[in-house]
Design a protein around this motif. Structure first.
Motif, PDB file in Angstrom:
ATOM      1  N   LYS A  59       0.817  -1.203   0.000  1.00 47.26           N
ATOM      2  CA  LYS A  59       0.000   0.000   0.000  1.00 47.26           C
ATOM      3  C   LYS A  59       0.856   1.262   0.000  1.00 47.26           C
ATOM      4  O   LYS A  59       0.406   2.325  -0.392  1.00 47.26           O
ATOM      5  CB  LYS A  59      -0.893   0.021   1.253  1.00 47.26           C
ATOM      6  CG  LYS A  59      -2.194  -0.701   1.077  1.00 47.26           C
ATOM      7  CD  LYS A  59      -3.149   0.097   0.208  1.00 47.26           C
ATOM      8  CE  LYS A  59      -4.211  -0.751  -0.432  1.00 47.26           C
ATOM      9  NZ  LYS A  59      -5.110  -1.379   0.502  1.00 47.26           N
ATOM     10  N   GLN A 143       2.103   4.166   7.735  1.00 42.72           N
ATOM     11  CA  GLN A 143       0.949   4.998   8.098  1.00 42.72           C
ATOM     12  C   GLN A 143       1.335   6.466   8.210  1.00 42.72           C
ATOM     13  O   GLN A 143       0.556   7.329   7.878  1.00 42.72           O
ATOM     14  CB  GLN A 143       0.393   4.558   9.455  1.00 42.72           C
ATOM     15  CG  GLN A 143      -0.009   3.103   9.508  1.00 42.72           C
ATOM     16  CD  GLN A 143      -1.410   2.893   9.031  1.00 42.72           C
ATOM     17  OE1 GLN A 143      -2.188   3.834   8.981  1.00 42.72           O
ATOM     18  NE2 GLN A 143      -1.735   1.679   8.678  1.00 42.72           N
TER      19      GLN A 143
ATOM     20  N   HIS B  23      -4.748  -1.765   4.470  1.00 43.73           N
ATOM     21  CA  HIS B  23      -6.166  -1.519   4.155  1.00 43.73           C
ATOM     22  C   HIS B  23      -6.758  -0.518   5.133  1.00 43.73           C
ATOM     23  O   HIS B  23      -7.583   0.322   4.779  1.00 43.73           O
ATOM     24  CB  HIS B  23      -6.969  -2.817   4.266  1.00 43.73           C
ATOM     25  CG  HIS B  23      -6.742  -3.757   3.134  1.00 43.73           C
ATOM     26  ND1 HIS B  23      -6.657  -3.348   1.824  1.00 43.73           N
ATOM     27  CD2 HIS B  23      -6.591  -5.088   3.117  1.00 43.73           C
ATOM     28  CE1 HIS B  23      -6.459  -4.402   1.049  1.00 43.73           C
ATOM     29  NE2 HIS B  23      -6.417  -5.467   1.799  1.00 43.73           N
ATOM     30  N   SER B  25      -5.388   1.962   6.464  1.00 37.47           N
ATOM     31  CA  SER B  25      -5.048   3.347   6.145  1.00 37.47           C
ATOM     32  C   SER B  25      -5.931   3.887   5.039  1.00 37.47           C
ATOM     33  O   SER B  25      -5.951   5.082   4.793  1.00 37.47           O
ATOM     34  CB  SER B  25      -3.585   3.468   5.756  1.00 37.47           C
ATOM     35  OG  SER B  25      -3.373   2.770   4.560  1.00 37.47           O
ATOM     36  N   GLY B  26      -6.686   3.005   4.360  1.00 35.78           N
ATOM     37  CA  GLY B  26      -7.570   3.472   3.305  1.00 35.78           C
ATOM     38  C   GLY B  26      -8.982   3.738   3.759  1.00 35.78           C
ATOM     39  O   GLY B  26      -9.848   4.073   2.952  1.00 35.78           O
ATOM     40  N   THR B  52     -11.117   8.002  -3.430  1.00 39.23           N
ATOM     41  CA  THR B  52     -10.758   7.078  -2.357  1.00 39.23           C
ATOM     42  C   THR B  52     -10.508   5.697  -2.964  1.00 39.23           C
ATOM     43  O   THR B  52     -10.443   5.547  -4.167  1.00 39.23           O
ATOM     44  CB  THR B  52     -11.901   6.960  -1.340  1.00 39.23           C
ATOM     45  OG1 THR B  52     -12.999   6.329  -1.989  1.00 39.23           O
ATOM     46  CG2 THR B  52     -12.311   8.324  -0.850  1.00 39.23           C
ATOM     47  N   GLU B  53     -10.407   4.693  -2.095  1.00 42.26           N
ATOM     48  CA  GLU B  53     -10.140   3.349  -2.609  1.00 42.26           C
ATOM     49  C   GLU B  53     -11.322   2.740  -3.333  1.00 42.26           C
ATOM     50  O   GLU B  53     -11.177   1.702  -3.971  1.00 42.26           O
ATOM     51  CB  GLU B  53      -9.752   2.434  -1.456  1.00 42.26           C
ATOM     52  CG  GLU B  53      -8.398   2.784  -0.928  1.00 42.26           C
ATOM     53  CD  GLU B  53      -7.911   1.745   0.047  1.00 42.26           C
ATOM     54  OE1 GLU B  53      -6.739   1.823   0.418  1.00 42.26           O
ATOM     55  OE2 GLU B  53      -8.694   0.854   0.429  1.00 42.26           O
ATOM     56  N   ASP B  81     -11.209  -7.825  -0.695  1.00 44.22           N
ATOM     57  CA  ASP B  81     -10.110  -7.755   0.282  1.00 44.22           C
ATOM     58  C   ASP B  81     -10.097  -8.997   1.142  1.00 44.22           C
ATOM     59  O   ASP B  81      -9.054  -9.617   1.384  1.00 44.22           O
ATOM     60  CB  ASP B  81     -10.298  -6.530   1.199  1.00 44.22           C
ATOM     61  CG  ASP B  81      -9.993  -5.243   0.493  1.00 44.22           C
ATOM     62  OD1 ASP B  81     -10.370  -4.187   1.020  1.00 44.22           O
ATOM     63  OD2 ASP B  81      -9.380  -5.283  -0.590  1.00 44.22           O
ATOM     64  N   ARG B 321     -14.839  -1.655   8.247  1.00 46.62           N
ATOM     65  CA  ARG B 321     -15.323  -1.493   6.869  1.00 46.62           C
ATOM     66  C   ARG B 321     -16.830  -1.579   6.800  1.00 46.62           C
ATOM     67  O   ARG B 321     -17.486  -0.832   6.079  1.00 46.62           O
ATOM     68  CB  ARG B 321     -14.783  -2.606   5.974  1.00 46.62           C
ATOM     69  CG  ARG B 321     -13.553  -2.315   5.250  1.00 46.62           C
ATOM     70  CD  ARG B 321     -13.720  -1.445   4.052  1.00 46.62           C
ATOM     71  NE  ARG B 321     -12.385  -1.238   3.511  1.00 46.62           N
ATOM     72  CZ  ARG B 321     -11.932  -0.120   3.021  1.00 46.62           C
ATOM     73  NH1 ARG B 321     -12.705   0.904   2.928  1.00 46.62           N
ATOM     74  NH2 ARG B 321     -10.704  -0.055   2.593  1.00 46.62           N
TER      75      ARG B 321
END
Lengths: 182, 351
Positions: A59, A143, B23, B25-26, B52-53, B81, B321
């Motif tokens: 990421k 992060q 993930h 961080s998204g 965004t993602e 995911d 999520r």
């Protein structure tokens, strides 16, 4: 005639058996532990850091080059082990057969053994420490990139532990003198 | 031994833990939600989400958009995911990840059985099911007439089979029984998950036991409130409470006899962690209780990320999520129905 059999107690004690083991054995095992356990520590640390680094850089690809420093600190631990093992093996001299159980010989053998243990286990825990911190460093850097340098300071303190081990090990082995050939 | 997981966790779990933290961080931040709340139409929402993602999932949707499409595509991202992580995982992480989806399986089973009872089309019901809770023979559920058949025909092959032992009666399925069945299954699932986490030990056991206890206590409160004024007897109600958590066993005794919300409040205020939740509500109000519980849950889930080398982060990510998708659904519905003043009623900010 007057030798180690006077120093130790009854003729069938454990200490008598220990003293009859050749000092070459102890010295050789010490050298093996110096390199073997150091490399174990370094490898352990590298895989702990590496697995987190690979996952985190998916990421956040920017962290890869900076975080290789953690891997390099772990690798340094293995290099300490190699250096000390090479130094120790130059200290391993032959003594004549009559002198092989002389107190001086035993002292030299034990000193090389202890030096090997010191370096091996100090590097084992140093490698583990640097590896775990490196893993956390990679995840935090992904992060928030301002955290990298701060966590690196912790790693530097951690890698000093291996250095302490190397210093003491070299001092111990420096005075490992075998009896000279008479 | 707690504290030494750092030495061996990364052998099998290091890569996936790093992926799940990526993930995390998204997840959408408060700034993203503020932008979304300012949107006038669903197309604006799509535009904001493209940064965004979720962008790649929504970009091919033709306008006019529907809220269900937005929610469906966002759920698709969660499912992808999850599947990626599941196929990379080894034991026991793979079992742990599967446990996370059993709750959705239970919801899907109940959805299909209820829908069949009200004579809806099976295909339509299948489309409404949550994708994480699908299993192969799910469509066969429409054929069953009572619980014993339900079990024998379909559920004995699914992971839900062991949860049915308390549920098998020969009674026909009706609305009340189905709700009781749902809660009994969920109780068995939570207890099983709790035992599994305890067996894993270490940081996973500690963090998951906190999260699952909160879940069990929240369900106990919701069951109590929803069954006030119905025909559910006190003993039946007590049988639906899970046997772990902060409220077990004394809180459950008191909750079982509650007859209105103020009594529930009286019981819960004896427990300091829940006192703060109930303090946010004024007397007699229960609509905000859901939101208060969601906020508390989000707070605890975010705390799970503070420790490294445990499996709680996977559970926390999935739940966060799902909360985000709930937020998006609420915002989309408010925008679509022109009720923007109510948009902040139910959005729980994660960061």
């Amino acid at each position: 005639i007057f030798g180690p059999s006077i120093m130790v107690g009854a003729s069938s004690s454990w200490s008598r058996a220990l003293v009859q083991i050749s000092p070459y054995t102890f010295a050789a095992i010490g050298i093996a532990i110096a390199i073997g356990v150091s490399v174990l520590g370094a490898a352990w640390g590298i895989y702990i850091t590496g697995s987190s680094l690979i996952g985190a850089s998916i990421k956040a690809p920017r962290i890869t080059s900076k975080n290789l420093i953690s891997v390099i600190f772990c690798e340094a631990v293995a290099i300490y082990g190699v250096i000390v093992a090479i130094i120790l093996q130059t200290k391993l001299e032959s003594v004549p057969a009559s002198q092989i159980h002389a107190p001086e010989s035993l002292r030299a053998g034990y000193a090389i053994f202890a030096s090997g243990i010191i370096v091996g286990f100090a590097n084992l825990v140093c490698g583990l420490c640097v590896g775990i911190i490196g893993s956390s460093c990679a995840l935090s850097d992904a992060q928030n990139s301002s955290l990298f340098v701060k966590i690196l300071v912790i790693e530097i303190f951690g890698s000093a532990l291996g250095l302490f081990g190397v210093i003491v090990g070299i001092i111990m082995s420096a005075q490992a003198t075998w009896p000279s050939k008479i | 031994m707690y504290g030494f997981e750092a030495l061996t966790f990364n052998i099998h779990g290091g890569y996936l833990e790093a992926i799940v933290r990526g993930h995390r961080s998204g997840l959408l931040t408060a700034a993203d939600y503020n932008n979304l709340c300012q949107c006038e139409t669903l197309d604006d929402i799509k535009m904001h989400l493209s940064a965004t993602e979720y962008g790649s999932y929504l970009q091919n949707e033709p306008s006019p958009l529907h809220t269900t499409t937005i929610v469906e595509k966002c759920t698709l991202k969660l499912v992808e995911d999850y599947k990626h992580m599941l196929c990379q995982a080894t034991e026991p992480l793979a079992t742990f990840l599967e446990y996370i989806t059993y709750g959705h399986m239970i919801d899907n089973v109940v959805l299909i059985v209820t829908g069949t009872l009200h004579e809806r089309d099976v295909q339509e019901l299948l489309e409404k099911c949550h994708p994480l809770g699908m299993f192969d023979s799910i469509a066969t559920l429409a054929v069953a007439q009572n619980m014993r058949e339900l079990y024998r025909l379909v559920l004995v092959d699914t992971p839900l089979a062991p949860y049915f032992s308390e549920c098998i009666t020969s009674e026909d399925l009706d609305d009340m029984n189905i709700e009781i069945m749902r809660n009994t299954l969920y109780k068995a699932y939570l207890e099983d998950f709790y035992k599994f986490c305890q067996k894993l030990g270490g940081a996973t056991a500690e963090i998951m036991s906190d999260l699952l206890s909160f879940e069990a206590d929240r369900r106990a409160v919701n069951i109590t409130i929803n069954s006030i004024g119905t025909e559910l007897t006190r003993d039946d109600r007590k049988k639906l409470y899970s046997s772990f958590g902060l409220l077990y066993p004394y809180g459950h005794e008191e909750l079982a006899v509650c007859e209105d919300i103020d009594q529930v409040r009286g019981v819960m205020e004896k427990y300091p962690p829940y006192q703060s939740i109930f303090a946010k509500l004024s007397y007699g109000e229960s609509q905000m209780l859901d939101k208060a519980f969601y906020e508390e849950e989000v707070k605890r889930l975010c705390l799970a990320f503070e420790q490294q080398f445990h499996y709680g982060v996977f559970f926390a990510y999935m739940r966060l999520r799902e909360q985000e998708i709930r937020n998006l659904m609420w915002i989309s519905e408010c925008v679509a129905q022109n009720q923007k003043s109510r948009v902040h009623d139910s959005v729980v900010f994660i960061f």
